[in-house]
Design a protein around this motif. Structure first.
Motif, PDB file in Angstrom:
ATOM      1  N   ARG A  77       0.825  -1.204   0.000  1.00  0.00           N
ATOM      2  CA  ARG A  77       0.000   0.000   0.000  1.00  0.00           C
ATOM      3  C   ARG A  77       0.864   1.261   0.000  1.00  0.00           C
ATOM      4  O   ARG A  77       1.962   1.292   0.571  1.00  0.00           O
ATOM      5  CB  ARG A  77      -0.904   0.046   1.237  1.00  0.00           C
ATOM      6  N   SER A  78       0.329   2.308  -0.612  1.00  0.00           N
ATOM      7  CA  SER A  78       0.941   3.628  -0.548  1.00  0.00           C
ATOM      8  C   SER A  78       0.546   4.314   0.749  1.00  0.00           C
ATOM      9  O   SER A  78      -0.468   3.985   1.375  1.00  0.00           O
ATOM     10  CB  SER A  78       0.484   4.490  -1.727  1.00  0.00           C
ATOM     11  N   SER A  79       1.341   5.298   1.146  1.00  0.00           N
ATOM     12  CA  SER A  79       0.938   6.235   2.187  1.00  0.00           C
ATOM     13  C   SER A  79       0.706   7.590   1.518  1.00  0.00           C
ATOM     14  O   SER A  79       0.944   7.748   0.324  1.00  0.00           O
ATOM     15  CB  SER A  79       1.988   6.323   3.286  1.00  0.00           C
ATOM     16  N   PHE A  80       0.254   8.582   2.283  1.00  0.00           N
ATOM     17  CA  PHE A  80      -0.183   9.840   1.688  1.00  0.00           C
ATOM     18  C   PHE A  80       0.494  11.042   2.344  1.00  0.00           C
ATOM     19  O   PHE A  80       1.041  10.951   3.428  1.00  0.00           O
ATOM     20  CB  PHE A  80      -1.706   9.970   1.814  1.00  0.00           C
ATOM     21  N   GLY A  81       0.434  12.182   1.651  1.00  0.00           N
ATOM     22  CA  GLY A  81       0.872  13.438   2.228  1.00  0.00           C
ATOM     23  C   GLY A  81       2.197  13.963   1.717  1.00  0.00           C
ATOM     24  O   GLY A  81       2.886  14.662   2.456  1.00  0.00           O
ATOM     25  N   CYS A  82       2.545  13.660   0.479  1.00  0.00           N
ATOM     26  CA  CYS A  82       3.832  14.123  -0.079  1.00  0.00           C
ATOM     27  C   CYS A  82       3.626  15.112  -1.219  1.00  0.00           C
ATOM     28  O   CYS A  82       4.418  15.154  -2.159  1.00  0.00           O
ATOM     29  CB  CYS A  82       4.651  12.926  -0.559  1.00  0.00           C
ATOM     30  N   SER A  83       2.590  15.926  -1.106  1.00  0.00           N
ATOM     31  CA  SER A  83       2.307  16.914  -2.153  1.00  0.00           C
ATOM     32  C   SER A  83       2.973  18.241  -1.823  1.00  0.00           C
ATOM     33  O   SER A  83       3.479  18.452  -0.722  1.00  0.00           O
ATOM     34  CB  SER A  83       0.797  17.107  -2.290  1.00  0.00           C
ATOM     35  N   GLU A  84       2.942  19.160  -2.798  1.00  0.00           N
ATOM     36  CA  GLU A  84       3.592  20.458  -2.610  1.00  0.00           C
ATOM     37  C   GLU A  84       2.995  21.244  -1.449  1.00  0.00           C
ATOM     38  O   GLU A  84       3.701  22.017  -0.787  1.00  0.00           O
ATOM     39  CB  GLU A  84       3.476  21.303  -3.888  1.00  0.00           C
ATOM     40  N   ASP A  85       1.696  21.061  -1.176  1.00  0.00           N
ATOM     41  CA  ASP A  85       1.049  21.846  -0.133  1.00  0.00           C
ATOM     42  C   ASP A  85       0.997  21.137   1.214  1.00  0.00           C
ATOM     43  O   ASP A  85       0.431  21.651   2.182  1.00  0.00           O
ATOM     44  CB  ASP A  85      -0.371  22.224  -0.556  1.00  0.00           C
TER      45      ASP A  85
ATOM     46  N   LEU B 255      -9.450   8.897   0.784  1.00  0.00           N
ATOM     47  CA  LEU B 255      -8.237   8.348   0.176  1.00  0.00           C
ATOM     48  C   LEU B 255      -8.264   6.825   0.250  1.00  0.00           C
ATOM     49  O   LEU B 255      -8.398   6.243   1.331  1.00  0.00           O
ATOM     50  CB  LEU B 255      -7.001   8.892   0.899  1.00  0.00           C
ATOM     51  N   ARG B 256      -8.125   6.187  -0.919  1.00  0.00           N
ATOM     52  CA  ARG B 256      -8.168   4.727  -1.001  1.00  0.00           C
ATOM     53  C   ARG B 256      -7.122   4.226  -1.983  1.00  0.00           C
ATOM     54  O   ARG B 256      -6.781   4.947  -2.933  1.00  0.00           O
ATOM     55  CB  ARG B 256      -9.562   4.275  -1.450  1.00  0.00           C
ATOM     56  N   PRO B 257      -6.643   2.981  -1.763  1.00  0.00           N
ATOM     57  CA  PRO B 257      -6.899   2.133  -0.600  1.00  0.00           C
ATOM     58  C   PRO B 257      -6.186   2.648   0.635  1.00  0.00           C
ATOM     59  O   PRO B 257      -5.157   3.339   0.533  1.00  0.00           O
ATOM     60  CB  PRO B 257      -6.341   0.772  -1.031  1.00  0.00           C
ATOM     61  N   ALA B 258      -6.717   2.323   1.790  1.00  0.00           N
ATOM     62  CA  ALA B 258      -6.129   2.773   3.047  1.00  0.00           C
ATOM     63  C   ALA B 258      -4.696   2.266   3.173  1.00  0.00           C
ATOM     64  O   ALA B 258      -4.368   1.159   2.743  1.00  0.00           O
ATOM     65  CB  ALA B 258      -6.966   2.257   4.215  1.00  0.00           C
ATOM     66  N   SER B 259      -3.843   3.090   3.769  1.00  0.00           N
ATOM     67  CA  SER B 259      -2.427   2.721   3.876  1.00  0.00           C
ATOM     68  C   SER B 259      -2.193   1.596   4.882  1.00  0.00           C
ATOM     69  O   SER B 259      -1.269   0.796   4.723  1.00  0.00           O
ATOM     70  CB  SER B 259      -1.589   3.941   4.257  1.00  0.00           C
ATOM     71  N   GLU B 260      -2.976   1.547   5.943  1.00  0.00           N
ATOM     72  CA  GLU B 260      -2.895   0.508   6.970  1.00  0.00           C
ATOM     73  C   GLU B 260      -1.485   0.388   7.575  1.00  0.00           C
ATOM     74  O   GLU B 260      -0.760  -0.584   7.325  1.00  0.00           O
ATOM     75  CB  GLU B 260      -3.353  -0.845   6.424  1.00  0.00           C
ATOM     76  N   PRO B 261      -1.062   1.352   8.383  1.00  0.00           N
ATOM     77  CA  PRO B 261       0.234   1.244   9.064  1.00  0.00           C
ATOM     78  C   PRO B 261       0.360  -0.072   9.830  1.00  0.00           C
ATOM     79  O   PRO B 261      -0.631  -0.613  10.333  1.00  0.00           O
ATOM     80  CB  PRO B 261       0.218   2.447  10.016  1.00  0.00           C
ATOM     81  N   GLN B 262       1.581  -0.570   9.914  1.00  0.00           N
ATOM     82  CA  GLN B 262       1.851  -1.871  10.522  1.00  0.00           C
ATOM     83  C   GLN B 262       2.784  -1.703  11.726  1.00  0.00           C
ATOM     84  O   GLN B 262       3.655  -0.833  11.734  1.00  0.00           O
ATOM     85  CB  GLN B 262       2.519  -2.802   9.512  1.00  0.00           C
TER      86      GLN B 262
END
Length: 252
Positions: free
Chosen positions: A178-186, A226-233
């Motif tokens: 899975r991907s994680s999120f939050g690496c955009s310019e803003d 945001l999908r699919p959920a990243s699901e931290p482990q």
């Protein structure tokens, strides 16, 4: 070894930590002698545009973990971005992490924030850190000491099983697929790093921190669709679990 799925044991240990705190015992000095290393290993979006999110996280994670008991004198932090004066190379950072671990020998805490793939994480301009390489390096740096490793990146679940050991807790920002999120310019921070920072002030230990950050990530992904959920482990070794709940509680 135990996993997040074994919630009964984790919950019991967390309650024990809360009882210790409420009984008046102090966790002052719990992380004295722990070598701590925090690395922002990438500095761009997935399209290659420079961003500040990883460095923002590095800066504020340094402050946040000092607040809960890690000594600045035993902590090193690095940005591996090349577009700064006197940039730090991957090899320089790795050498410094090793020297720090030789000097502070009671325990190890390592935090890497970067982009990732199923093969590993970006580690500077021209390098990929694979799970095998990270495992070898942590074996050399930390040996059998109590060790907590956090890998914040897409697909960072590939590190969880490879780094697992009885003396280690390993937290990843996403499942291995899975991907994680939050690496955009803003973005101020990658989402997972932001949730660690949000959860630190109210978490009594790393066990609760992992659970609270996971809930935070899930909530934010759900709210933003945001999908699919990243699901931290999270993978917790049987030897370190009771120590994290009691001996190595965060300073409050």
């Amino acid at each position: 070894m135990i996993r997040r799925a074994v919630v009964t044991l984790i919950a019991g240990l967390s309650l024990a930590a809360c009882a210790t705190t409420s009984s008046g015992q102090t966790s002052e000095g719990a992380f004295d002698g722990w070598a701590a290393s925090i690395v922002a290993a990438d500095w761009t979006t997935s399209r290659g545009t420079p961003i500040q999110a990883f460095d923002n996280a590095r800066r504020d994670l340094v402050a946040g973990f000092q607040d809960v008991g890690f000594a600045r004198a035993d902590m090193v932090d690095f940005t591996l971005r090349p577009d700064v004066p006197n940039p730090t190379s991957a090899d320089q950072a790795l050498d410094a992490i090793g020297r720090n671990a030789e000097q502070a020998t009671r325990g190890c805490f390592l935090y890497f924030t970067s982009h990732g793939s199923p093969r590993g994480i970006v580690f500077g301009p021209n390098r990929l850190m694979s799970p095998d390489e990270m495992a070898r390096r942590i074996d050399g740096w930390c040996g059998t000491r109590p060790t907590v490793v956090i890998v914040s990146a897409c697909f960072s679940g590939v590190f969880a099983d490879r780094l697992a050991a009885p003396n280690r807790m390993v937290i990843s920002a996403a499942r291995r697929d899975r991907s994680s999120f939050g690496c955009s310019e803003d973005a101020t921070y990658p989402y997972f790093d932001g949730c660690i920072l949000e959860s630190l002030p109210t978490s009594p230990n790393f066990l609760v921190l992992a659970d609270q950050a996971t809930l935070c990530v899930s909530r934010r992904e759900r709210e933003e669709g945001l999908r699919p959920a990243s699901e931290p482990q999270t993978v917790v070794g049987v030897d370190i679990a009771p120590l994290l709940a009691t001996t190595y509680a965060f300073r409050r």
